[in-house]
Scaffold this motif. Structure first.
Motif, mmCIF file in Angstrom:
data_model
loop_
_atom_site.group_PDB
_atom_site.id
_atom_site.type_symbol
_atom_site.label_atom_id
_atom_site.label_comp_id
_atom_site.label_asym_id
_atom_site.label_seq_id
_atom_site.Cartn_x
_atom_site.Cartn_y
_atom_site.Cartn_z
ATOM 1 N N SER A 1 -5.434 6.762 -2.625
ATOM 2 C CA SER A 1 -4.189 7.515 -3.273
ATOM 3 C C SER A 1 -4.681 7.144 -4.762
ATOM 4 C CB SER A 1 -3.327 6.398 -2.509
ATOM 5 O OG SER A 1 -3.075 6.335 -1.425
ATOM 6 N N THR A 2 -4.650 6.039 -4.749
ATOM 7 C CA THR A 2 -5.011 6.356 -6.190
ATOM 8 C C THR A 2 -5.834 7.523 -7.182
ATOM 9 O OG1 THR A 2 -4.485 3.643 -6.690
ATOM 10 C CG2 THR A 2 -5.841 4.841 -8.519
ATOM 11 N N ILE A 3 -7.122 7.611 -6.591
ATOM 12 C CA ILE A 3 -8.240 8.364 -6.263
ATOM 13 C C ILE A 3 -7.902 9.512 -6.073
ATOM 14 C CG2 ILE A 3 -10.509 9.684 -5.636
ATOM 15 C CD1 ILE A 3 -11.575 7.057 -4.463
ATOM 16 N N ARG A 4 -6.230 10.053 -5.392
ATOM 17 C CA ARG A 4 -6.003 11.213 -4.987
ATOM 18 C C ARG A 4 -5.705 11.765 -6.486
ATOM 19 N NH1 ARG A 4 -3.941 14.012 0.271
ATOM 20 N NH2 ARG A 4 -5.771 13.697 0.396
ATOM 21 N N ILE A 5 -4.513 10.703 -7.124
ATOM 22 C CA ILE A 5 -4.060 11.215 -8.013
ATOM 23 C C ILE A 5 -4.660 10.983 -8.974
ATOM 24 C CG2 ILE A 5 -1.734 10.179 -9.545
ATOM 25 C CD1 ILE A 5 -0.776 11.059 -6.416
ATOM 26 N N LEU A 6 -5.709 10.155 -9.866
ATOM 27 C CA LEU A 6 -5.728 10.241 -11.008
ATOM 28 C C LEU A 6 -6.939 11.781 -10.705
ATOM 29 C CD1 LEU A 6 -7.281 6.816 -11.456
ATOM 30 C CD2 LEU A 6 -5.645 8.165 -12.522
ATOM 31 N N LEU A 7 -7.627 11.753 -9.959
ATOM 32 C CA LEU A 7 -8.465 13.612 -9.449
ATOM 33 C C LEU A 7 -7.095 14.461 -9.539
ATOM 34 C CD1 LEU A 7 -10.783 13.049 -6.211
ATOM 35 C CD2 LEU A 7 -11.526 12.733 -8.985
ATOM 36 N N THR A 8 -6.127 14.531 -9.463
ATOM 37 C CA THR A 8 -5.185 15.872 -9.102
ATOM 38 C C THR A 8 -4.525 15.707 -10.755
ATOM 39 O OG1 THR A 8 -4.717 15.663 -6.862
ATOM 40 C CG2 THR A 8 -3.132 17.308 -8.714
ATOM 41 N N LEU A 9 -4.202 14.900 -10.811
ATOM 42 C CA LEU A 9 -3.719 14.651 -12.772
ATOM 43 C C LEU A 9 -4.998 15.363 -13.718
ATOM 44 C CD1 LEU A 9 -1.843 11.675 -12.952
ATOM 45 C CD2 LEU A 9 -0.636 13.283 -12.974
ATOM 46 N N THR A 10 -6.179 14.866 -13.482
ATOM 47 C CA THR A 10 -7.195 15.070 -14.293
ATOM 48 C C THR A 10 -7.352 17.146 -14.101
ATOM 49 O OG1 THR A 10 -8.354 13.082 -13.721
ATOM 50 C CG2 THR A 10 -9.352 15.196 -15.235
ATOM 51 N N ALA A 11 -7.042 17.076 -12.725
ATOM 52 C CA ALA A 11 -8.066 18.998 -12.543
ATOM 53 C C ALA A 11 -6.423 19.984 -13.520
ATOM 54 C CB ALA A 11 -7.660 18.992 -10.658
ATOM 55 N N VAL A 12 -5.298 19.476 -12.886
ATOM 56 C CA VAL A 12 -4.104 20.439 -14.028
ATOM 57 C C VAL A 12 -3.817 20.199 -15.415
ATOM 58 C CG1 VAL A 12 -2.538 20.069 -11.748
ATOM 59 C CG2 VAL A 12 -3.196 18.087 -12.986
ATOM 60 N N TRP A 13 -4.822 18.380 -16.152
ATOM 61 C CA TRP A 13 -4.264 19.186 -16.713
ATOM 62 C C TRP A 13 -6.182 19.642 -17.721
ATOM 63 C CZ3 TRP A 13 -8.850 16.428 -20.071
ATOM 64 C CH2 TRP A 13 -8.419 16.392 -21.444
ATOM 65 N N TRP A 14 -6.807 19.726 -17.252
ATOM 66 C CA TRP A 14 -8.127 20.506 -16.838
ATOM 67 C C TRP A 14 -7.434 22.095 -17.192
ATOM 68 C CZ3 TRP A 14 -12.625 19.452 -20.162
ATOM 69 C CH2 TRP A 14 -13.767 20.178 -20.105
ATOM 70 N N GLN A 15 -7.040 22.318 -16.092
ATOM 71 C CA GLN A 15 -6.996 23.713 -16.109
ATOM 72 C C GLN A 15 -5.272 23.609 -15.299
ATOM 73 O OE1 GLN A 15 -9.631 26.020 -14.412
ATOM 74 N NE2 GLN A 15 -9.063 28.135 -14.662
ATOM 75 N N SER A 16 -4.197 23.969 -16.132
ATOM 76 C CA SER A 16 -2.799 23.832 -15.410
ATOM 77 C C SER A 16 -2.365 25.488 -14.573
ATOM 78 C CB SER A 16 -1.808 24.271 -16.447
ATOM 79 O OG SER A 16 -2.145 22.901 -17.293
ATOM 80 N N SER B 1 0.821 -1.022 0.100
ATOM 81 C CA SER B 1 -0.072 0.346 0.441
ATOM 82 C C SER B 1 1.200 0.708 0.035
ATOM 83 C CB SER B 1 -0.864 -0.303 1.696
ATOM 84 O OG SER B 1 -0.314 -0.104 2.305
ATOM 85 N N LYS B 2 2.018 1.149 0.788
ATOM 86 C CA LYS B 2 2.634 2.461 0.627
ATOM 87 C C LYS B 2 3.354 2.034 -0.480
ATOM 88 C CE LYS B 2 2.354 4.256 5.069
ATOM 89 N NZ LYS B 2 1.817 5.382 5.969
ATOM 90 N N GLY B 3 3.621 1.353 -0.405
ATOM 91 C CA GLY B 3 4.240 1.348 -2.231
ATOM 92 C C GLY B 3 4.122 2.453 -3.114
ATOM 93 N N TRP B 4 2.557 1.398 -3.164
ATOM 94 C CA TRP B 4 1.419 1.596 -4.554
ATOM 95 C C TRP B 4 1.448 3.500 -3.923
ATOM 96 C CZ3 TRP B 4 -0.613 -0.344 -8.484
ATOM 97 C CH2 TRP B 4 -1.704 0.750 -9.524
ATOM 98 N N SER B 5 1.222 3.815 -2.971
ATOM 99 C CA SER B 5 0.937 5.217 -3.024
ATOM 100 C C SER B 5 2.113 6.193 -3.099
ATOM 101 C CB SER B 5 0.772 5.452 -1.250
ATOM 102 O OG SER B 5 -0.487 4.789 -1.726
ATOM 103 N N ALA B 6 3.424 5.600 -2.668
ATOM 104 C CA ALA B 6 4.669 6.488 -3.304
ATOM 105 C C ALA B 6 4.910 6.511 -5.003
ATOM 106 C CB ALA B 6 5.905 5.832 -2.284
ATOM 107 N N ALA B 7 4.562 5.019 -5.262
ATOM 108 C CA ALA B 7 4.982 4.915 -6.577
ATOM 109 C C ALA B 7 4.058 5.863 -7.280
ATOM 110 C CB ALA B 7 4.835 3.050 -7.152
#
Length: 500
Positions: free
Chosen positions: A167-182, A17-23
């Motif tokens: 962690s997966t949800i957080r990264i995906l949401l954040t990447l989507t947000a900054v891709w949509w509006q940087s 879990s830690k590895g997945w989140s950090a990766a």
């Protein structure tokens, strides 16, 4: 009756879990740099720094909750008592979360105007971003308590699965947000929403483990008072540890320009990835040490102490040595930017080896916490602060980020030499020599002696070829240590024979 998970299963899930989140976090960094730029990422680094700096506001409640719930395995408290404990700590944490949000928002303008040194971002943009950062911190703060409660109940498997999901949800949401509006506003809005989801989800998991339909939990301040001495010691350790681990970033955010500071943050982020292996060991072993100590089984305690120390060395040392010796290649594989990789390679070896020494000390530290002995770690931390604070300022002024990073390695080397020596004079007195030998010295010597000749090869190949070479080298060292260290060799041979 709560099901006590096996150590092996709990450790594997925790590391995964830690590895997945950090990766995910590490893989997201190049995208963040591309979408919002290295200067804006410096503000993100400041946000991470804030979240660690305010860790002292935990007041030792998280560690105390873990210890108290772990002790239930050998005490007679009912489920109702456990519910009262969790509810009392939960109420206190909610007040702290509110304080965090207000404090960070209130100080945002001052930080934007008088602390950071932006080159393209405006003070208004930075201040607005920091207000959102304060809200995000307040939303994610209670997750620490609920995670500590699940660890105390020895539900690391459930906690690990939840951590990977959120962690997966957080990264995906954040990447989507900054891709949509940087911009930074999008980044922190996504962080706030995902942090709130994780807090609510982790809370639900903890209370599901304490289901008792006919009981309504009560607020009992006597629970806090009875744990006050231990909690205050943990608070002191937390405050001084935060100062030690974050003072470099605070000073460098002032001394360096924001672009140089952003590079340091990138290197520090990568080095902190080592705690993906360190933190799960502490979270799994600490509650079990607490249970064994209250059972009074000193033989079992010593056995688990050496086994966990050797596993920690196996996890931490080969990875740290490889990263230190191949920092330029690894940084380029990670970022894809040659200039940033070159700058990182001057900093990363010092930071990663400093973190490795710090990681090795986590098992002796967990023994101290399980016994409730906080004064040794607190006293050493205070002593180190007097050395580190002025040292980093002078080193940063004269040698920049590299000078600050080298002092981090020196500090942890000194702690590695003296802290176990002092601890074993009081606790598990006959185990010091074996800990130094098998828990540190042999793994370090083996890793360096094998990796240094290999590092002399000039890796000019593609990213894939370089990565394969580095991974094979790491795997070889890990296999050597499994066979050399007595406890890991025993478990490996036992597992292999049972499979056959």
């Amino acid at each position: 009756m709560l099901i006590v998970e096996g150590i092996k299963q709990a450790l594997i899930i925790s590391i995964l879990s830690k590895g997945w989140s950090a990766a995910l976090a590490l893989l997201a960094v190049p995208f963040y740099l591309d979408f919002i730029g290295v200067e804006a990422y410096g503000i993100v680094g400041l946000f991470v720094n804030f979240s660690i700096l305010i860790g002292f506001l935990d007041f030792g409640l998280g560690t105390t909750l873990t210890r108290e719930l772990a002790r239930q395995a050998v005490k007679t408290e009912t489920l109702a008592d456990r519910r009262d404990i969790v509810h009392t700590f939960e109420f206190t944490y909610a007040l702290i979360a509110l304080l965090i949000g207000v404090a960070v928002a209130a100080g945002s303008t001052a930080v934007a105007k008088y602390w950071v040194r932006p080159q393209t971002l405006t003070s208004t943009e930075i201040a607005q971003a920091l207000i959102l950062a304060g809200i995000a911190l307040a939303c994610q703060w209670p997750t620490n308590l609920y995670s500590a409660g699940l660890a105390g109940l020895q539900r690391q498997v459930q906690l690990g699965v939840a951590t990977m999901l959120f962690s997966t949800i957080r990264i995906l949401l954040t990447l989507t947000a900054v891709w949509w509006q940087s911009n930074l506003e999008s980044f922190f809005l996504a962080q706030t929403f995902s942090a709130g989801m994780q807090t609510l989800g982790t809370r639900w998991l903890l209370w599901r483990c304490l289901t008792m339909s006919e009981h309504k939990p009560c607020l009992k301040l006597t629970i806090i008072k009875s744990s006050l001495r231990f909690a205050s010691g943990i608070t002191g350790i937390t405050i001084t540890s935060i100062i030690l681990t974050q003072i470099d970033k605070v000073i460098l955010s002032r001394v360096l320009n924001l672009t140089e500071f952003g590079v340091y943050v990138v290197a520090s982020t990568f080095a902190a990835g080592l705690y993906v292996l360190i933190s799960p060991m502490f979270s799994v072993i600490f509650p079990r040490f607490s249970t064994i100590i209250h059972e009074g089984d000193t033989v079992k305690l010593a056995s688990l102490y050496h086994a966990s120390s050797q596993v920690m060395a196996l996890l931490v040392i080969p990875a740290a040595v490889i990263i230190a010796l191949f920092s330029k290649q690894i940084a380029y594989i990670w970022t894809g930017d040659y200039e940033i990789s070159l700058n990182i390679s001057h900093i990363l070896p010092f930071l990663i080896m400093g973190n490795a020494f710090n990681g090795l000390l986590n098992i002796p530290f967990s023994i101290q916490m399980a016994y409730g002995w906080t004064s040794l770690a607190l006293g050493l931390n205070i002593l180190y602060i007097f050395f580190l604070a002025p040292g980093i300022w002078l080193a940063a002024l004269n040698y920049g980020a590299t000078g600050a990073a080298s002092l981090w390695l020196i500090l942890n080397s000194l702690s590695f030499l003296f802290m176990p020596l002092l601890m074993h004079k009081k606790l598990i007195k006959k185990e010091m020599y074996k800990w130094y030998k098998y828990g540190a010295i042999i793994p370090l010597l083996t890793s360096f002696l094998f990796a240094i000749p290999c590092a002399s090869f000039n890796l000019i190949g593609s990213k894939v070829e370089s990565l394969v070479f580095i991974m094979l080298l790491w795997l070889t060292i890990v296999c050597l240590l499994i066979l050399i260290l007595p406890r890991t060799r025993y478990y490996f041979l036992t597992t292999a024979s049972s499979i056959s």
